[in-house]
Design an enzyme around this catalytic site. Structure first.
Site, PDB file in Angstrom:
ATOM      1  N   GLU A 126       0.688  -1.308   0.151  1.00  8.93           N
ATOM      2  CA  GLU A 126       0.075  -0.019  -0.028  1.00  8.93           C
ATOM      3  C   GLU A 126       0.779   1.213   0.004  1.00  8.93           C
ATOM      4  O   GLU A 126       0.563   2.210   1.065  1.00  8.93           O
ATOM      5  CB  GLU A 126      -0.886   0.053   1.014  1.00  8.93           C
ATOM      6  CG  GLU A 126      -1.649  -1.316   1.117  1.00  8.93           C
ATOM      7  CD  GLU A 126      -2.695  -1.370   2.428  1.00  8.93           C
ATOM      8  OE1 GLU A 126      -2.585  -0.455   3.357  1.00  8.93           O
ATOM      9  OE2 GLU A 126      -3.685  -2.162   2.211  1.00  8.93           O
ATOM     10  N   GLU A 233      -6.205 -10.697  -1.623  1.00  8.87           N
ATOM     11  CA  GLU A 233      -7.080 -10.217  -0.336  1.00  8.87           C
ATOM     12  C   GLU A 233      -8.587 -10.213  -0.955  1.00  8.87           C
ATOM     13  O   GLU A 233      -9.353  -9.426  -0.445  1.00  8.87           O
ATOM     14  CB  GLU A 233      -6.644  -9.208   0.300  1.00  8.87           C
ATOM     15  CG  GLU A 233      -5.163  -9.329   0.835  1.00  8.87           C
ATOM     16  CD  GLU A 233      -4.849  -8.016   1.607  1.00  8.87           C
ATOM     17  OE1 GLU A 233      -5.807  -7.339   2.208  1.00  8.87           O
ATOM     18  OE2 GLU A 233      -3.765  -7.619   1.788  1.00  8.87           O
TER      19      GLU A 233
HETATM   20  C1  GLA Z   1      -5.206  -4.502   4.327  1.00  5.78           C
HETATM   21  C2  GLA Z   1      -3.704  -5.335   4.737  1.00  5.78           C
HETATM   22  C3  GLA Z   1      -4.340  -6.621   5.365  1.00  5.78           C
HETATM   23  C4  GLA Z   1      -5.520  -6.521   6.276  1.00  5.78           C
HETATM   24  C5  GLA Z   1      -6.461  -5.872   5.783  1.00  5.78           C
HETATM   25  C6  GLA Z   1      -7.705  -5.881   6.595  1.00  5.78           C
HETATM   26  O1  GLA Z   1      -5.603  -4.967   3.038  1.00  5.78           O
HETATM   27  O2  GLA Z   1      -3.195  -5.773   3.594  1.00  5.78           O
HETATM   28  O3  GLA Z   1      -2.980  -7.043   5.964  1.00  5.78           O
HETATM   29  O4  GLA Z   1      -4.880  -5.818   7.671  1.00  5.78           O
HETATM   30  O5  GLA Z   1      -6.215  -4.497   5.320  1.00  5.78           O
HETATM   31  O6  GLA Z   1      -7.839  -6.957   7.209  1.00  5.78           O
END
Ligand code: GLA
Length: 321
Positions: A126, A233
């Site tokens: 990020e 994710e």
């Molecule tokens: C971001 C992070 C993850 C996690 C999510 C929320 O996407 O990369 O590690 O903390 O937020 O669960």
């Protein structure tokens, strides 16, 4: 009911992963063993989970997950080294570029000493700014190491982990303006010979966005770099934004969700040569982070298995091709 296994069905395409915690490897053990061949720790391998004070490491929760992965022949994807969140503040204090890079190197060495060289690891999470007209997010890493901190940290991590495929991981990666900035970063890294192997698309989606066209365009765009893509994710919220909890769950929404998953997985299969894993952010709706985000305590149903760990319509749709 007997169901086919996700990981077997998708064996010719890519790994099927899920986020786990030291709790869910117990509460969801059956589901994990049956359907998934890759796992990512929710928090347990983040910098501040492993190390809270200078020199003090605690590996227990992460070890529990690593042993579960090993015993069950499941790949463990590392998450994450360099991030603006969940990183202990002390590493940025009274230091300079050389000092911070040495601290990061020592941390990566510690992780290697403990877990060995994992096949894949998120090196940077990020780093791109969401706001228009700004390229990089302002972080302490950037403040100490400078605007070119990303190539620097990739190189340091790679020195310690020569056999690990390192990823850049981010969210909102299908939003055109952000995608352009991520592409700028990936191209710069590749042009400078920085040891990056993959692009992690977090893919926190909802039944409303991103559009299927935008998803396809994004995968095509990232694939054009030659980097491996990891859907890292994935979840599909039933809410648009921060509206209050539904009084009851409308089955129509679950149908829309099943359609959405179905169309996404069609695209993933189409681009499977560029995708090494599709990881869901949670094994079942019971344990999704979206039950508390962006509205604390608002129940959501974003995953493939329901609160009782039973397959949902979305599961059957992505299995039926
Ligand atoms: C971001 C992070 C993850 C996690 C999510 C929320 O996407 O990369 O590690 O903390 O937020 O669960």
């Amino acid at each position: 009911m007997q169901t086919e296994s996700l990981k077997e069905k998708y064996q010719p395409y890519f790994k099927i992963g899920t986020e786990v915690s030291w709790r869910t490897i117990d509460t969801h053990a059956d589901l994990l063993k049956k359907h998934f061949n890759s796992i990512t720790c929710e928090n347990e391998m983040k910098y501040s989970s492993l190390c809270r004070k200078p020199g003090e490491y605690s590996f227990e929760p992460a070890d529990k997950i690593a042993s579960f992965a090993k015993e069950n022949d499941i790949a463990l994807h590392g998450h994450t080294f360099v991030w603006h969140n969940q990183t202990p503040g002390f590493i940025f204090e009274n230091t300079d570029e050389e000092g911070l890079l040495a601290t990061l190197k020592a941390h990566v060495e510690k992780v290697k000493e403990h877990f060995g060289e994992l096949a894949t690891f998120d090196a940077v999470n990020e780093a791109i700014e969401d706001k228009k007209d700004t390229y990089l997010r302002d972080t302490k890493w950037k403040a100490v190491l400078g605007d070119d901190y990303i190539p620097k940290v990739f190189r340091v991590i790679k020195e310690v982990l020569p056999n690990t495929a390192l990823y850049y991981n981010d969210y909102n990666d299908c939003v055109p303006e952000k995608r352009e900035k991520i592409m700028r970063l990936l191209k710069e890294l590749l042009a400078e010979g920085v040891p990056i192997s993959g692009m992690g698309m977090q893919f926190h989606a909802s039944i409303y966005h991103p559009s299927i066209d935008e998803i396809k365009r994004s995968i095509e765009t990232y694939a054009s770099t030659g980097l491996m893509i990891r859907i890292s994710e994935m979840d599909v919220s039933l809410y648009k934004e921060k509206e209050p909890q539904f009084p009851s769950l409308d089955p129509e929404l679950l149908k829309k969700q099943a359609d959405y998953y179905d169309q996404c997985f069609k695209i993933f299969r189409e681009y499977h040569k560029h995708i090494d894993a599709v990881t869901l952010w949670g094994a079942s709706d019971e344990v999704s982070w979206l039950n508390n985000f962006p509205v604390f305590g608002r129940k959501n149903w974003p995953l493939l298995f329901d609160d009782k760990h039973e397959p949902k319509e979305a599961f059957y749709r992505i299995m039926n091709f």
